[in-house]
Design an enzyme around this catalytic site. Structure first.
Site, short mmCIF file in Angstrom:
data_model
loop_
_atom_site.label_atom_id
_atom_site.label_comp_id
_atom_site.label_asym_id
_atom_site.label_seq_id
_atom_site.Cartn_x
_atom_site.Cartn_y
_atom_site.Cartn_z
N TYR A 189 2.36 0.95 3.58
CA TYR A 189 1.04 1.06 2.98
C TYR A 189 -0.04 0.58 3.93
O TYR A 189 0.16 -0.33 4.72
CB TYR A 189 0.95 0.34 1.63
CG TYR A 189 1.35 -1.10 1.61
CD1 TYR A 189 0.38 -2.11 1.64
CD2 TYR A 189 2.68 -1.47 1.51
CE1 TYR A 189 0.75 -3.44 1.58
CE2 TYR A 189 3.05 -2.80 1.46
CZ TYR A 189 2.08 -3.79 1.49
OH TYR A 189 2.45 -5.11 1.45
N LYS A 225 -5.15 -0.32 -1.15
CA LYS A 225 -3.88 0.03 -0.52
C LYS A 225 -3.56 1.50 -0.75
O LYS A 225 -3.68 2.00 -1.86
CB LYS A 225 -2.74 -0.82 -1.10
CG LYS A 225 -2.90 -2.30 -0.87
CD LYS A 225 -1.81 -3.10 -1.55
CE LYS A 225 -2.01 -4.59 -1.31
NZ LYS A 225 -1.02 -5.39 -2.07
#
Length: 182
Positions: A130, A70
């Site tokens: 993200y 991420k």
């Protein structure tokens, strides 16, 4: 763009170049070619966006065996963002790093596969976006207990607001042996 290696191998703090004047600012948040040069993933397959209020703690989340990396940033407000190494056999297993990400410093944290990720909101509200290196797979998600004493995260909040799922997170000692395939 500047990329700094943190104390945990693979967890990277990314500071973009921001060009601003009295009209506002411009910054490039991701560029595939620059990412490759700097050691970030070349490809992300999913973008997520969340909004939370002060004291909300989301995490510590992971997926297994379909790990997700991420690249996390805050577009409004501030969070304390945390990555925990949960890779079996890793020399830094159970260690964590945390950084304040906010709309002023515009920094991003790259949390690679093999790490649990979580954050707590330290401003009135925060919007977090993200990019993920793999798709969300609900059947493979897991949660590590946010206040596991074996990890010892120094969260900047004493009584966070948690989801039911996050209240039931597992202790690090109770996780199965999780490995990352190369």
């Amino acid at each position: 763009m500047k990329v700094e290696q943190t104390e945990l191998d693979g967890v990277l703090l990314v500071t973009p170049n921001v060009f601003g004047d009295d009209r506002g600012f411009f910054m490039e948040t991701y560029n595939r070619e620059v990412a490759i040069e700097l050691g970030l993933p070349a490809e992300f397959v999913q973008d997520n966006h969340s909004k939370s209020t002060r004291g909300v703690l989301r995490g510590l989340h992971y997926q297994y065996p379909q790990w997700q990396g991420k690249l996390v940033r805050t577009v409004q407000g501030e969070i304390f963002d945390v990555a925990v190494d949960i890779r079996a056999g890793s020399p830094t297993f159970g260690k964590w790093v945390g950084y304040y990400l906010n709309d002023e410093n515009k920094q991003q944290l790259y949390v690679p596969p093999g790490f649990a990720h979580g954050f707590v909101v330290t401003s009135d509200t925060a919007e977090v976006v993200y990019k993920c290196t793999d798709l969300y797979a609900p059947s493979q998600e897991g949660s590590v207990l946010w206040n596991d004493p074996d990890i010892g995260i120094n969260w900047p909040v004493d009584s966070p607001i948690l989801s039911a799922k996050d209240e039931l997170g597992q202790r690090l000692a109770d996780l199965p042996s999780l490995t990352v395939a190369d």
